[in-house]
Design a protein around this motif. Structure first.
Motif: not given
Length: 224
Positions: A143-170
């Motif tokens: 459970i990660g608390l992000a400062g940016y809005s969902e629109e801002h965070f996901t528009s650059a794909g940061w959500d996918k990168l972080l999810t991939q790192q945590l769910a798969q990479g770890i």
């Protein structure tokens, strides 16, 4: 609204055989929004019958720096690590579920939490062992608390990168497939923020934990 620190009270006794959850929180302030989200997560876990082992990395004084003694030895899967690291490994092994609550800093994990992964989720323990591995059968929720809005965070794909790192990479890399990653957006309040802003964040954290508990309950029924 006055922030309250995570309670350090010992949870009430649970019935023998109750599932155990390791709740990891990584924020330097005990009154932070991250800490309050972890407190809500703990309350939900206990309400669903879990015995909770609260691991507050800052409060416990965990050292995220990698000492030479904790470096992986690729020729020795059975290496004995430092006593502190071995103690953390035992806490992970004892848990049926692992819930990690953290602030998203620089679109990733805080250094304290990353250091915990580096030192404790080590070779011969979390990975580098024969299947199914020592962590097989556990559930994990990030459970990660992000400062940016969902629109801002996901528009650059940061959500996918972080999810991939945590769910798969770890998680999956260490034998815990199907880990869930829940990002709570817009956690930095503006001048107009009110109690509803905090309530929404805490509710989302609880919902993420509740969803994982429901999956665990369903799996338990299938195994009967």
């Amino acid at each position: 609204m006055t922030a309250a620190p995570i309670s350090s009270e010992v949870p009430e006794a649970r019935p023998a055989g109750a599932p155990r959850a390791l709740l990891v929180v990584a924020h330097p302030r005990a009154t932070s929004l991250t800490a309050r989200a972890a407190g809500r997560a703990r309350a939900r876990l206990e309400r669903d019958g879990y015995e909770v082992d609260l691991l507050d990395l800052y409060a416990e004084g965990f050292d995220p720096r990698m000492p030479v003694e904790d470096e992986p030895d690729w020729n020795d899967r059975g290496k004995t690590y430092t006593p502190d690291t071995e103690a953390h490994m035992r806490r992970i092994e004892a848990a049926d579920a692992i819930v990690v609550v953290f602030p998203v800093w620089w679109f990733s994990l805080p250094a304290m939490l990353k250091g915990w992964i580096d030192r404790v989720w080590n070779y011969g323990f979390a990975y580098g062992v024969r299947p199914p591995g020592r962590l097989a059968g556990k559930r994990m929720t990030w459970i990660g608390l992000a400062g940016y809005s969902e629109e801002h965070f996901t528009s650059a794909g940061w959500d996918k990168l972080l999810t991939q790192q945590l769910a798969q990479g770890i998680s999956a890399f260490c034998g815990i497939p199907g880990a869930s990653v829940h990002l709570v957006y817009a956690t930095v309040p503006d001048a107009a923020a009110d109690d509803a802003h905090v309530s929404r964040i805490l509710d989302e954290a609880e919902a993420a934990v509740a969803a994982g508990n429901q999956v665990a309950a369903a799996d338990a029924l299938l195994l009967k």
